[in-house]
Design a protein around this motif. Sequence first.
Motif, PDB file in Angstrom:
ATOM      1  N   LYS B  51       0.972  -1.201  -0.024  1.00  0.00           N
ATOM      2  CA  LYS B  51      -0.067  -0.109  -0.078  1.00  0.00           C
ATOM      3  C   LYS B  51       0.889   1.424  -0.102  1.00  0.00           C
ATOM      4  N   THR B  52       1.849   1.331   0.974  1.00  0.00           N
ATOM      5  CA  THR B  52       2.756   2.501   0.911  1.00  0.00           C
ATOM      6  C   THR B  52       3.490   2.616  -0.197  1.00  0.00           C
ATOM      7  N   THR B  53       3.988   1.563  -0.667  1.00  0.00           N
ATOM      8  CA  THR B  53       4.847   1.350  -1.950  1.00  0.00           C
ATOM      9  C   THR B  53       3.988   1.804  -3.084  1.00  0.00           C
ATOM     10  N   PHE B  94       1.865  10.866   5.331  1.00  0.00           N
ATOM     11  CA  PHE B  94       3.130   9.777   5.375  1.00  0.00           C
ATOM     12  C   PHE B  94       2.314   8.906   6.468  1.00  0.00           C
ATOM     13  N   GLN B  95       2.847   7.518   6.409  1.00  0.00           N
ATOM     14  CA  GLN B  95       2.304   6.454   7.310  1.00  0.00           C
ATOM     15  C   GLN B  95       2.674   6.939   8.754  1.00  0.00           C
ATOM     16  N   LYS B  96       4.194   7.404   8.669  1.00  0.00           N
ATOM     17  CA  LYS B  96       4.667   7.721  10.010  1.00  0.00           C
ATOM     18  C   LYS B  96       4.420   9.028   9.992  1.00  0.00           C
ATOM     19  N   VAL B 178      -3.599   9.558   1.596  1.00  0.00           N
ATOM     20  CA  VAL B 178      -3.494   9.614   2.913  1.00  0.00           C
ATOM     21  C   VAL B 178      -3.214   8.099   3.450  1.00  0.00           C
ATOM     22  N   ASP B 179      -2.034   8.017   4.197  1.00  0.00           N
ATOM     23  CA  ASP B 179      -1.676   6.843   4.530  1.00  0.00           C
ATOM     24  C   ASP B 179      -1.842   6.753   6.090  1.00  0.00           C
ATOM     25  N   GLU B 180      -2.661   5.726   6.512  1.00  0.00           N
ATOM     26  CA  GLU B 180      -3.287   5.413   7.853  1.00  0.00           C
ATOM     27  C   GLU B 180      -3.381   6.471   8.972  1.00  0.00           C
ATOM     28  N   PRO B 181      -4.233   7.584   8.194  1.00  0.00           N
ATOM     29  CA  PRO B 181      -4.452   8.603   9.133  1.00  0.00           C
ATOM     30  C   PRO B 181      -4.922   8.463  10.766  1.00  0.00           C
TER      31      PRO B 181
HETATM   32 MG   LIG Z   1       2.305   1.058   4.949  1.00  0.00          MG
END
Ligand SMILES: [Mg+2]
Lengths: 388, 253
Positions: B51-53, B94-96, B178-181
């Motif tokens: 997903k992030t990739t 970002f996720q983080k 939006v990654d893991e908000p």
């Molecule tokens: Mg990820």
Amino acid sequence: MTPHMLTRSLDRSATIFLAVVAACGILIPLSNLLLPAGSFLQVPTYLVALWGKYVCYAILALSIDLIWGYCGILSLGHGAFFALGGYAMGMYLMRQIGTRGVYGNPVLPDFMVFLNYSKLPWTWYGFDMFWFAALMVLVVPGLLAFCFGWLAFRSRVTGVYLSIITQAMTYALLLAFFRNDFGFGGNNGLTDFKDILGFNVQAEGTRAALFALSCLALIAGFLICRAIVSSKLGKVLIAVRDAESRTRFLGYRVESYKLFVFTVSACMAGVAGALYVPQVGIINPSEFAPGNSIEAVIWVAVGGRGTLVGAALGAVVVNYAKTFFTSGVLAPYWLFMLGALFILVTLLLPKGIVGTFNAWWDSSKEKRAATMASAAAEDGVAEPKMAE
Amino acid sequence: MNVMDTRATSAMLYLDGVHVSFDGFHAINNLSLTLEPGEMRAIIGPNGAGKTTMMDIITGKTKPDEGTVLFDGVTDLTRLDETRIAELGIGRKFQKPTVFESQTVQDNLLLALNVDHSVRGTLFWRGSRDEAERIDRVLETIRLTEARNRLAGSLSHGQKQWLEIGMLLAQDPKLLLVDEPVAGMTDVETHLTAELLKEINKTHTVVVVEHDMTFVRELGVKVTCLHEGTVLAEGTIDQVSSNERVIEVYLGR
Ligand SMILES: [Mg+2]
Ligand SMILES: Nc1ncnc2c1ncn2[C@@H]1O[C@H](COP(=O)(O)OP(=O)(O)OP(=O)(O)O)[C@@H](O)[C@H]1O
């Protein structure tokens, strides 16, 4: 709350800094020239020259802090830009010697006559004119930094890799300038200067004027750095320092920002070198030695990275210590002491002298504000609630 | 692709046959995905699904080995770098959570505003009333008005997440990734974030990656489940969560 205080405290230290430099720039030359020699308050000429050297180092330290403290570019080759500025000035001073050299050649400096040059190399053209030399003081380091930065930043060389290639750059220049056939005086460098703009470089008045000019350049450099770091561009630089790739995803062209400050910084270092040379009376390839650049970074770390004032202070403090210790029985141990100082500062005062002081000042101020606020709350005054 | 037609697709985002491998490990395998303008899409999938990739590919951080990535029907994103892609109007959380920790909350938003990002523009920048108002509005939306002068590094995890969403708002891109908000948020905060994203979706195209199924359900949008770098299932939340393969690899543990 805190950042507001921070800017205020920075403004405070900036004001103090500017006042001190301006006072030194005026009072020291005046005392040297007007008071009778040997009187208690008279600053002897040798000290004027020595302190002038420190001021030049302070400018170099500022230029390093601009890129390292605010943009995270750790250049371990900034001595190269300093030396190039110095050589540009040295070349002007060499051509001012004219027929007063040992060989009396009106055009060729002594070392060229000695090496059987028949005519002036093209690299020396124009250096008989002060304005041209002054321009080259900025252009040569600036252009080198621009080309170097263009290649390095565009290929995204960062961190320790960048530091290593800056070392390689200054080392390569060291080797080149050592060669006689490179045309800049080989390992003897340039020396035996006679006059600058018609004034004898050895004369007390000239030395005093050079000192005052160095202080002026330090003030100008400081104001330029302050203007840069307190603009929105300064915020972008800090963003690049703290989270480079994040900055890219916001649409900033990080390499252009780096290139800009790196070039400005190299020009500043060049000016520092140009003011240094007439005051010490010589420029030779040892100024390119990688160790010099590393030392300059230590000044900044000691004074406080990312504070500007700290960088200048660090340069003066460390060099004062160097003069003190290298003139006594401890001389052979100076490098060990410098290394130990660096390690101690990194471990105990990671923010350097000024950074630590600012942090302490802010926290004590906050404490006072907190006590005042709680006193006010006891008096029944409602406190605005903070968002959690 | 039809040569006569400059717009290859009506989609805002179009991925087709994308492959990425890291040292022989296939992180993304024949991934295809289409997002219509104005759509919001939720992406779910187990850890390491890619997903992030996928977001890295869209934003230019990772270059795909193969495949098509088109933005707005015309722009081939695989040829552009991060800065250019951001300029085109793709923003990312970002996720983080990644905010500029040593700068204030409002400076973070100021940096994100989609105004002149050139060296000269920022050097001679003077704040305008319009910019200040935009920042005020974003601060209000992300409930950080009171914290505007605090250093971003001193915010709680949830507040940092919101600040980063606020930075997206200030950036005002066409497409938001939006990654893991809601990672690390309380239930109330999660609910507010869902509301906020729905609000944002009224004017923007959005891709949301999230593991929190309650949150995904609350968004009420089309869901894509990724697994081993490829699309495993796509449809409404009910269709996807009743899919046997999805239960097997992701939900049914
Ligand atoms: Mg990820
Ligand atoms: N730059 C990289 N180099 C090597 N491997 C990578 C790189 N980026 C991602 N991977 C690998 O690719 C796979 C997919 O990672 P990715 O971060 O996209 O997963 P994800 O779906 O976002 O997972 P999560 O839900 O844990 O965030 C993982 O196995 C990861 O280790």
